[in-house]
Motif scaffolding. Structure first.
Motif, PDB file in Angstrom:
ATOM      1  N   UNK A  55      -5.879 -10.985   8.159  1.00  0.00           N
ATOM      2  CA  UNK A  55      -6.410  -9.670   8.527  1.00  0.00           C
ATOM      3  C   UNK A  55      -5.397  -8.577   8.184  1.00  0.00           C
ATOM      4  N   UNK A  56      -5.914  -7.374   7.981  1.00  0.00           N
ATOM      5  CA  UNK A  56      -5.048  -6.223   7.714  1.00  0.00           C
ATOM      6  C   UNK A  56      -4.517  -5.646   9.021  1.00  0.00           C
ATOM      7  N   UNK A  57      -3.600  -4.699   8.902  1.00  0.00           N
ATOM      8  CA  UNK A  57      -2.947  -4.125  10.077  1.00  0.00           C
ATOM      9  C   UNK A  57      -3.209  -2.622  10.138  1.00  0.00           C
ATOM     10  N   UNK A  58      -3.938  -2.142  11.141  1.00  0.00           N
ATOM     11  CA  UNK A  58      -4.065  -0.698  11.307  1.00  0.00           C
ATOM     12  C   UNK A  58      -2.753  -0.113  11.815  1.00  0.00           C
ATOM     13  N   UNK A  59      -2.593   1.177  11.655  1.00  0.00           N
ATOM     14  CA  UNK A  59      -1.328   1.830  11.996  1.00  0.00           C
ATOM     15  C   UNK A  59      -0.995   1.711  13.485  1.00  0.00           C
ATOM     16  N   UNK A  60      -1.993   1.642  14.347  1.00  0.00           N
ATOM     17  CA  UNK A  60      -1.686   1.530  15.774  1.00  0.00           C
ATOM     18  C   UNK A  60      -1.070   0.159  16.080  1.00  0.00           C
ATOM     19  N   UNK A  98      -0.244   0.052   4.232  1.00  0.00           N
ATOM     20  CA  UNK A  98      -0.001  -0.540   2.920  1.00  0.00           C
ATOM     21  C   UNK A  98       1.355  -1.238   2.912  1.00  0.00           C
ATOM     22  N   UNK A  99       1.578  -2.020   1.868  1.00  0.00           N
ATOM     23  CA  UNK A  99       2.853  -2.734   1.758  1.00  0.00           C
ATOM     24  C   UNK A  99       4.014  -1.758   1.539  1.00  0.00           C
ATOM     25  N   UNK A 159       0.560  -0.666  -3.084  1.00  0.00           N
ATOM     26  CA  UNK A 159      -0.617   0.042  -2.592  1.00  0.00           C
ATOM     27  C   UNK A 159      -1.626  -0.873  -1.916  1.00  0.00           C
ATOM     28  N   UNK A 160      -1.370  -2.184  -1.930  1.00  0.00           N
ATOM     29  CA  UNK A 160      -2.268  -3.107  -1.234  1.00  0.00           C
ATOM     30  C   UNK A 160      -2.040  -3.006   0.272  1.00  0.00           C
ATOM     31  N   UNK A 161      -3.105  -3.220   1.037  1.00  0.00           N
ATOM     32  CA  UNK A 161      -2.963  -3.283   2.488  1.00  0.00           C
ATOM     33  C   UNK A 161      -2.196  -4.557   2.846  1.00  0.00           C
ATOM     34  N   UNK A 162      -1.215  -4.445   3.719  1.00  0.00           N
ATOM     35  CA  UNK A 162      -0.431  -5.612   4.121  1.00  0.00           C
ATOM     36  C   UNK A 162      -1.241  -6.459   5.083  1.00  0.00           C
ATOM     37  N   UNK A 163      -1.052  -7.767   5.029  1.00  0.00           N
ATOM     38  CA  UNK A 163      -1.746  -8.673   5.942  1.00  0.00           C
ATOM     39  C   UNK A 163      -0.844  -8.993   7.134  1.00  0.00           C
TER      40      UNK A 163
END
Length: 270
Positions: free
Chosen positions: A33-38, A102-103, A182-186
């Motif tokens: 899953x990705x990580x939202x900023x919160x 993002x990464x 620029x990829x979303x970090x997992x």
């Protein structure tokens, strides 16, 4: 072990032990899953105590207008990070808590954190620090990033935090040449980067741990030890007496040097 049914990663075990993650449920971590900023704010804020980070910095905290619906714990985490300059928000008045990290952004957050706790001055076994002065990195896709983001990625690369330290001619050809900034970090990638960064800090498990200050080298020489006593919340215990028993060895022969295996306190393994 963290006890999650969807990952056996020892990096996840580490950040679960320190209370940095609690999982998405009691028995799941959701590594892909990705990580939202919160969530990012929570993870990094929970690193403060075990690494000795001050509760608050001196930077004025922006009056974010989009965080009012978040829990008190999340708002406290965002404020703490902002007070240290670890996060600047997405604008003067917005934090964008639900945007994925993002990464490149994760590298920025961790590098800023590392610079405050002194991890950027910590040398790796190869003698390389997170300082970008070496100019060594293997990524061909970070040139379009801003200077600070490039500095963060290169610094973390040299310290092994990004998982890539292939910098010699012999290994560079087989090492990853892309960071995918620029990829979303997992959540799995985040766990690995945080664990590797913790290795450069004063974070230690609860209880008494001991480790050598250097890896034994050919030719022998004195090996110093570091003993740490931590409370259940990973804060240092003061005025604790610890008896250290040791045997003086002479590792001048090839046979005795072969038996001198480095010991890692965190895992209990060579």
């Amino acid at each position: 072990p963290a006890g999650f049914s969807d990952t056996t990663s020892t990096d996840v075990d580490c950040i679960k032990m320190f209370g940095i993650t609690q999982g998405t449920t009691a028995d799941t971590y959701e590594p892909d899953a990705n990580i939202p900023r919160w969530q990012m704010a929570l993870f990094i804020h929970r690193m403060f105590v075990p690494t000795g980070m001050a509760a608050a910095g001196i930077t004025a905290v922006p009056a974010f207008t989009d965080t009012s619906g978040l829990s008190d714990e999340i708002k406290a985490a965002i404020s703490a990070l902002a007070s240290h300059g670890i996060t600047l928000g997405t604008s003067a008045t917005t934090f964008s808590p639900d945007d994925n990290v993002t990464r490149a952004e994760m590298a920025l957050f961790l590098y800023r954190f590392a610079s405050i706790v002194g991890a950027t001055d910590d040398a790796t076994p190869s003698g390389i620090t997170m300082n970008i002065g070496t100019g060594t990195y293997n990524y061909g896709d970070i040139a379009t990033q801003g200077f600070e983001a490039m500095e963060a990625i290169i610094g973390l690369y040299n310290a092994g935090v990004t998982g890539e330290t292939c910098t010699t001619a012999a290994t560079r050809a087989t090492c990853s040449t892309t960071y995918r900034p620029n990829d979303d970090i997992t959540r799995a990638e985040m766990a690995s980067m945080i664990k590797e960064l913790l290795d450069h800090t004063n974070a230690r498990p609860a209880g008494v741990t001991i480790q050598s200050s250097a890896t034994p080298v050919a030719g022998g020489g004195a090996e110093g030890t570091i003993i740490s006593v931590r409370n259940a919340d990973f804060t240092p215990s003061s005025n604790i007496f610890v008896d250290e028993f040791y045997q003086v060895r002479n590792d001048t022969s090839a046979a005795t040097q072969a038996l001198s295996i480095p010991f890692v306190a965190l895992s209990g393994l060579p």
